[in-house]
Design a protein around this motif. Sequence first.
Motif, PDB file in Angstrom:
ATOM      1  N   SER A 181      25.866  17.435 -39.034  1.00 49.28           N
ATOM      2  CA  SER A 181      24.421  17.418 -38.797  1.00 49.28           C
ATOM      3  C   SER A 181      24.140  17.762 -37.336  1.00 49.28           C
ATOM      4  O   SER A 181      24.882  17.393 -36.427  1.00 49.28           O
ATOM      5  N   GLY A 182      23.050  18.508 -37.145  1.00 51.97           N
ATOM      6  CA  GLY A 182      22.630  18.810 -35.783  1.00 51.97           C
ATOM      7  C   GLY A 182      23.386  19.926 -35.096  1.00 51.97           C
ATOM      8  O   GLY A 182      23.189  20.157 -33.905  1.00 51.97           O
ATOM      9  N   LEU A 183      24.252  20.656 -35.845  1.00 49.80           N
ATOM     10  CA  LEU A 183      25.021  21.724 -35.203  1.00 49.80           C
ATOM     11  C   LEU A 183      24.106  22.803 -34.622  1.00 49.80           C
ATOM     12  O   LEU A 183      24.431  23.417 -33.604  1.00 49.80           O
ATOM     13  N   LEU A 184      22.972  23.049 -35.298  1.00 47.30           N
ATOM     14  CA  LEU A 184      22.062  24.100 -34.852  1.00 47.30           C
ATOM     15  C   LEU A 184      20.757  23.534 -34.293  1.00 47.30           C
ATOM     16  O   LEU A 184      19.749  24.229 -34.215  1.00 47.30           O
ATOM     17  N   TYR A 185      20.786  22.262 -33.892  1.00 47.63           N
ATOM     18  CA  TYR A 185      19.591  21.613 -33.361  1.00 47.63           C
ATOM     19  C   TYR A 185      19.124  22.340 -32.102  1.00 47.63           C
ATOM     20  O   TYR A 185      19.883  22.521 -31.141  1.00 47.63           O
ATOM     21  N   HIS A 186      17.868  22.809 -32.161  1.00 49.57           N
ATOM     22  CA  HIS A 186      17.239  23.536 -31.064  1.00 49.57           C
ATOM     23  C   HIS A 186      18.067  24.740 -30.603  1.00 49.57           C
ATOM     24  O   HIS A 186      18.092  25.077 -29.412  1.00 49.57           O
ATOM     25  N   ASN A 187      18.734  25.397 -31.560  1.00 43.78           N
ATOM     26  CA  ASN A 187      19.484  26.617 -31.271  1.00 43.78           C
ATOM     27  C   ASN A 187      18.513  27.727 -30.899  1.00 43.78           C
ATOM     28  O   ASN A 187      17.544  27.995 -31.613  1.00 43.78           O
ATOM     29  N   SER A 188      18.760  28.387 -29.786  1.00 39.37           N
ATOM     30  CA  SER A 188      17.813  29.372 -29.269  1.00 39.37           C
ATOM     31  C   SER A 188      17.684  30.586 -30.198  1.00 39.37           C
ATOM     32  O   SER A 188      16.593  31.167 -30.327  1.00 39.37           O
ATOM     33  N   MET A 189      18.776  30.993 -30.851  1.00 34.18           N
ATOM     34  CA  MET A 189      18.701  32.151 -31.757  1.00 34.18           C
ATOM     35  C   MET A 189      17.834  31.827 -32.969  1.00 34.18           C
ATOM     36  O   MET A 189      17.034  32.664 -33.420  1.00 34.18           O
ATOM     37  N   ILE A 190      17.986  30.617 -33.494  1.00 30.53           N
ATOM     38  CA  ILE A 190      17.180  30.194 -34.633  1.00 30.53           C
ATOM     39  C   ILE A 190      15.722  30.059 -34.214  1.00 30.53           C
ATOM     40  O   ILE A 190      14.811  30.456 -34.950  1.00 30.53           O
ATOM     41  N   ARG A 191      15.497  29.524 -33.016  1.00 28.80           N
ATOM     42  CA  ARG A 191      14.121  29.379 -32.510  1.00 28.80           C
ATOM     43  C   ARG A 191      13.443  30.741 -32.410  1.00 28.80           C
ATOM     44  O   ARG A 191      12.302  30.916 -32.863  1.00 28.80           O
ATOM     45  N   LYS A 214      17.364  23.513 -40.156  1.00 29.51           N
ATOM     46  CA  LYS A 214      18.545  23.617 -39.300  1.00 29.51           C
ATOM     47  C   LYS A 214      18.158  23.413 -37.833  1.00 29.51           C
ATOM     48  O   LYS A 214      18.893  22.768 -37.070  1.00 29.51           O
ATOM     49  N   TYR A 215      17.013  23.955 -37.454  1.00 28.20           N
ATOM     50  CA  TYR A 215      16.592  23.900 -36.058  1.00 28.20           C
ATOM     51  C   TYR A 215      16.176  22.497 -35.642  1.00 28.20           C
ATOM     52  O   TYR A 215      16.402  22.088 -34.491  1.00 28.20           O
ATOM     53  N   SER A 216      15.570  21.740 -36.545  1.00 24.07           N
ATOM     54  CA  SER A 216      14.993  20.443 -36.171  1.00 24.07           C
ATOM     55  C   SER A 216      15.885  19.252 -36.517  1.00 24.07           C
ATOM     56  O   SER A 216      15.576  18.121 -36.120  1.00 24.07           O
ATOM     57  N   THR A 217      16.979  19.455 -37.248  1.00 17.66           N
ATOM     58  CA  THR A 217      17.857  18.337 -37.616  1.00 17.66           C
ATOM     59  C   THR A 217      18.718  17.936 -36.435  1.00 17.66           C
ATOM     60  O   THR A 217      19.484  18.735 -35.893  1.00 17.66           O
ATOM     61  N   LYS A 218      18.591  16.653 -36.040  1.00 15.35           N
ATOM     62  CA  LYS A 218      19.361  16.149 -34.906  1.00 15.35           C
ATOM     63  C   LYS A 218      20.749  15.698 -35.352  1.00 15.35           C
ATOM     64  O   LYS A 218      21.027  15.543 -36.536  1.00 15.35           O
ATOM     65  N   THR A 219      21.584  15.420 -34.343  1.00 19.10           N
ATOM     66  CA  THR A 219      22.912  14.890 -34.630  1.00 19.10           C
ATOM     67  C   THR A 219      22.786  13.508 -35.242  1.00 19.10           C
ATOM     68  O   THR A 219      21.987  12.677 -34.786  1.00 19.10           O
TER      69      THR A 219
END
Length: 636
Positions: free
Chosen positions: A440-450, A400-405
């Motif tokens: 796709s990419g909704l959670l890309y580089h999301n700070s909470m997930i990181r 989820k964190y690494s998938t881009k739009t």
Amino acid sequence: MGVNGIYGLSGSGLDVESLVKVGMMSKQSEYDKLYQKTVKQQWTKEALADIYSDLTTFKYTTLSGFKSQSKLNAMAATTTDSTAVTATANGAAIAMNHKVEVTGLSSNAYWMSDGNHITRAADQVAKEQAQAAGDPDWESATSSSIKLADNLFREIHINTGSNPETYTYTTNEKDAEGHYKMYTVKGDDIAISFTVADSNVALTEDEKKKQTITYTFRDLANGKTYNDIAADVNAMGTNVKASYDSVTDSFTFYNSISGSDSGINLTLAAADEGTGEEAKHNGGTFAAKLLNNFNLKQSVLDDKGSPTLKPLPGDEKNPFVAGEGVETYGTEGSVKIDGKEYKNVKDNRITVSGVTYNLLNAEKDKVTTISVSQDTSAIIDTVKSFVEEYNKVLDKLQEKYSTKTWSTDDLDNDYEPLTKTQQAGMTSDQIESWNEKAKSGLLYHNSMIRDLINDMRDAISTRVDSVNSEYNSASAIGITSSNNKGHLTLDEDKLKKALAADPDCVYQIFANDQDSYTDTVAEKQQAAKGTNQTVNPNNYNYLKTGDYNARGIVNRLYYNAVTDGMDTLAKYSGTSADVNDETTLGKAIVSLQSRLDTLKTRLSDYQTMLFKKYDAMERAIANQNALFGAIFGGNS
């Protein structure tokens, strides 16, 4: 023309519908962008709720199990005589040998039919029929019917004509003239009634009602069987169970719990008073006859621990009497373990110091050795399972964190949420395919997930300072990351070596310090003195102290990484897709929805204004044409 009228009839040549659409384009574009933003936020909330659900399962189902000593320090037990005693050991057991002497077995209250078959009134009918047929062995003829009526009567039938709703039954008794006696009873009269209990504790009125079997004469005539009695006893919810075996033609009562306070207690209703229709049928007379016909005896253990049958209390042939009860109880067992005697053993099972002993055969002075040792294979399986479950969660978070739009030709945002107008021109499969890319990419580089990923990885990689051994980290027992995303692998050979050198290492590394969260509030407040910590007496998971490095990796995940991640998600996006949950994201979506409603109203007003504008233009052109015709029409 009116706003909703027909345009273009004035001869102006204006395409009003097209003009309105063009005029609305910029406003519609504004609405569509806001709509797509709203949908994306809703999708984001759904995606975060899905992660919250995964974390909940991981914490309360997976991690809770991996804190168990029985899993992390699994022990195995073997016996030198599996006919005398067997054993199982949990994580609290110590690796050593135990000497066991079974001095007595516990027993259950158990009644069973003795003899070749159950006695029936219908046996006499079978003999008479065999004799009439010339069978030389007619005296040994018996009935195999399982109907209660055939046990008690030669025959029973419903009466018709002037005496409806009554039944007549015939017995094997004869009158002075040699005829079999016949009696007429009402269908609702009670034929059989007795109460079942599993102890000698007095029953309440509600319990007595629930645990009493009552059959009317109509029930018997309609075919009630031995199996019905068994089913009704088993449905009472007591520890007494019943069954009928058609192969051996035997009936049994059995208390599933052993011991002297667990038994079988049957209390019969009062005897019938009088005979015929005017009699008072209480159900005890025929209940006694039926139970006595079962030829029940109790199974007990002899001096050698072998089961043997002996008569029930009371009259040996007819122990059941109307208005009275028959009861027997089980016994406790006894055993010597490492020289200490344990009495009152129930169900032939006892647990001492983490070892559960199953007593199978009692023999004086016979000693069995139970050897307890670490179950290395079970511990390795537990660690493997932990690695697999951890990877499932972490890998999904990394994805989820690494998938881009989704984009084409390296152009971002090619796939935005579809507007309702766009969906109207597509098939359901096309819409589904489009939405998959748009999400796709909704959670890309999301700070909470990181942060959650980093905390989970840190929980695994940080050394457990409270373990006084060289095996004080996950890597020391073979758990390492196989890539830069934290995916774990297990070196089983390294784990085996660690267990051989330090049998307690897995439990220490995984679950050390787990009891620190069960301290009293006062103890926690005392521990927090002199620190920057605050204590909420209503929250027992509050403490984030400097002892993090001393905590085992599973406890770090449970109390720190996963709990912190769940708390952050709950505050920001909630625990579900519901937007009315007063969370940060929920409020943002509600605000967007409100703006959409306002903008939709403004769009409608603006469209109405455009139609009015072009309506006025049409009227003006029509007036000009009329004036032109009046001026120049006469010269044509």
